[in-house]
Write an enzyme that holds these catalytic residues in place. Structure first.
Site, PDB file in Angstrom:
ATOM      1  CG  ASP A 289      -9.810  13.728 -17.772  1.00  0.00           C
ATOM      2  OD1 ASP A 289      -8.954  12.971 -18.767  1.00  0.00           O
ATOM      3  OD2 ASP A 289     -10.677  13.229 -17.372  1.00  0.00           O
TER       4      ASP A 289
ATOM      5  NE  ARG B 233      -3.262  -0.157   2.915  1.00  0.00           N
ATOM      6  CZ  ARG B 233      -3.148   0.552   4.290  1.00  0.00           C
ATOM      7  NH1 ARG B 233      -3.085   1.754   4.475  1.00  0.00           N
ATOM      8  NH2 ARG B 233      -2.675  -0.371   5.287  1.00  0.00           N
TER       9      ARG B 233
ATOM     10  CE  LYS C  53     -12.529   4.881 -20.366  1.00  0.00           C
ATOM     11  NZ  LYS C  53     -12.235   5.016 -18.952  1.00  0.00           N
TER      12      LYS C  53
ATOM     13  CE1 TYR D  69     -17.063   8.176 -17.653  1.00  0.00           C
ATOM     14  CE2 TYR D  69     -16.020   8.322 -15.626  1.00  0.00           C
ATOM     15  CZ  TYR D  69     -16.818   7.692 -16.385  1.00  0.00           C
ATOM     16  OH  TYR D  69     -17.135   6.312 -16.102  1.00  0.00           O
TER      17      TYR D  69
END
Length: 398
Positions: free
Chosen positions: A184, A65, A209, A119
């Site tokens: 973005d 982590r 993507k 988005y």
């Protein structure tokens, strides 16, 4: 990025520079969740240092982590491609955006200024106030007037999802003043646009993507300066939105072919956009000035008939894969956005979003032509091709 190297070279070699010295060619995948340490005092000191600054701990890893060597390779490579000091990877694009908002909220800066469209889930996260944030929606010209003392972030997406609207990032960054601009850059990728060079302090990607590029990995990443990266790592450690090492490996592999994939898919998209613009069954085509592999177009008839009619193109949410995908934003990716806000941002009910892949363009056109054949065009209708506007006009505008 090394100023002596082209982006295509960096895409292949960044994050792998040490492999030859280790006698390796392919990057190793480190799947460990924990790591042995016989120096507990030293380990405590490294954890204290991380808690103070969020800097990556020196020496061997401590716990999955806190960080992972395979994921770190991808982060190094993406930062080099975007031209930033650092990058921090997360389990998804939404986890990455959430971490950014939590960093600013922890400083008492909960107000966000944002430009639609974004988005759909990004829009929802801001609007719903799930993280205690408050959003002011504006157009690019209104950003400076929308800023408040508690504004922690300005957010834009260019080209935007799904209308492909573009904004002048330099002008927006100037309007932000001292408030960080988050851009973005998922649709453009660093191949077409390096947002940090235009003034964005934070560059967000849904790495699911184009960075992954094969529809088999889910991830998000923020490219930024090291100071902000440290805070993002602290949030990632506390909230657990870590990227799995196998995903980090797939993303690093995906970056190697990113320039080739983006340019080839963009050539296909440009040709399809031209043909769609000449088709009387299509009333409007949106294609960005900077190019790219995404097209948005509005049909004269029922868009759901087009979705039902494709055979080669895959009707599915997401984008950026080697194969071509089509979806109806008002039904899927932007369904969660209020209908009035959605339409006001230019996401009409007849809009379709096409993510163009690497198939032969003639095969793609034959499939689209067949699917469009299910849609009856009104007499005299003809498409209008134009670059997506910086602030899209409402439905029904010319």
């Amino acid at each position: 990025m090394d100023s002596t190297r082209a982006l295509a070279t960096e895409a292949v070699h960044a994050g792998r520079d040490d492999l030859a010295r280790q006698g390796l060619h392919a990057p190793p995948i480190d799947l460990s969740t924990t790591y042995p340490s016989y120096d507990s005092r030293g380990e405590a000191a490294r954890i204290d240092a991380f808690a103070t600054t969020g800097a990556e701990p020196e020496g061997p890893p401590v716990y999955g982590r806190l960080g992972n060597p395979t994921v770190a390779r991808f982060e190094t490579a993406l930062a080099r491609l975007e031209g930033t000091e650092s990058a921090v990877a997360f389990a998804s694009g939404m986890a990455a955006l959430t971490a950014v908002l939590l960093v600013r909220a922890s400083m008492g800066l909960r107000h966000v200024v944002a430009v639609r469209p974004l988005y759909g889930c990004s829009d929802h996260l801001l609007t719903a106030g799930l993280l205690g944030s408050e959003v002011t929606w504006t157009d690019p010209a209104g950003i400076a007037d929308a800023l408040r003392p508690d504004t922690g972030l300005v957010m834009v997406e260019s080209p935007a999802n799904p209308t492909l609207a573009e904004v002048d990032l330099r002008a927006v960054a100037h309007a932000c003043g001292s408030v960080p601009l988050l851009a973005d850059n998922t649709f453009a990728t660093p191949v077409l646009q390096r947002a940090a060079e235009h003034g964005a302090r934070l560059v967000l990607h849904s790495a699911t993507k184009y960075l992954g590029g094969h529809g088999d990995v889910m991830a998000g990443v923020v490219a930024c300066d090291e100071e902000f990266a440290g805070r993002l790592r602290q949030v990632r450690f506390a909230t657990g939105g870590v990227l799995h090492p196998l995903a980090g490996y797939l993303l690093l592999r995906g970056l190697a072919t990113l320039p080739v994939r983006v340019r080839a898919a963009s050539a296909n998209a440009a040709e399809l956009a031209r043909r769609l613009a000449e088709d009387p069954r299509v009333t409007r085509v949106h294609y960005p000035r900077i190019g790219g592999a995404m097209i948005a177009f509005e049909v004269a008839g029922d868009p759901h008939e087009v979705i039902a009619g494709v055979r080669l193109v895959t009707p599915a949410v997401s984008l950026g894969s080697v194969d071509t995908l089509i979806q109806h934003p008002a039904s899927i990716s932007h369904r969660i956005v209020d209908a009035e806000d959605r339409r006001g941002a230019g996401v009409s009910d007849r809009l379709l979003r096409l993510s163009v892949g690497l198939e032969d363009v003639e095969d793609l056109w034959a499939d689209l032509d067949g699917a469009l054949g299910r849609v009856r065009a009104p007499s005299g209708a003809r498409a209008t091709t134009r670059p997506a506007a910086a602030h899209p006009q409402p439905i029904g505008a010319p």
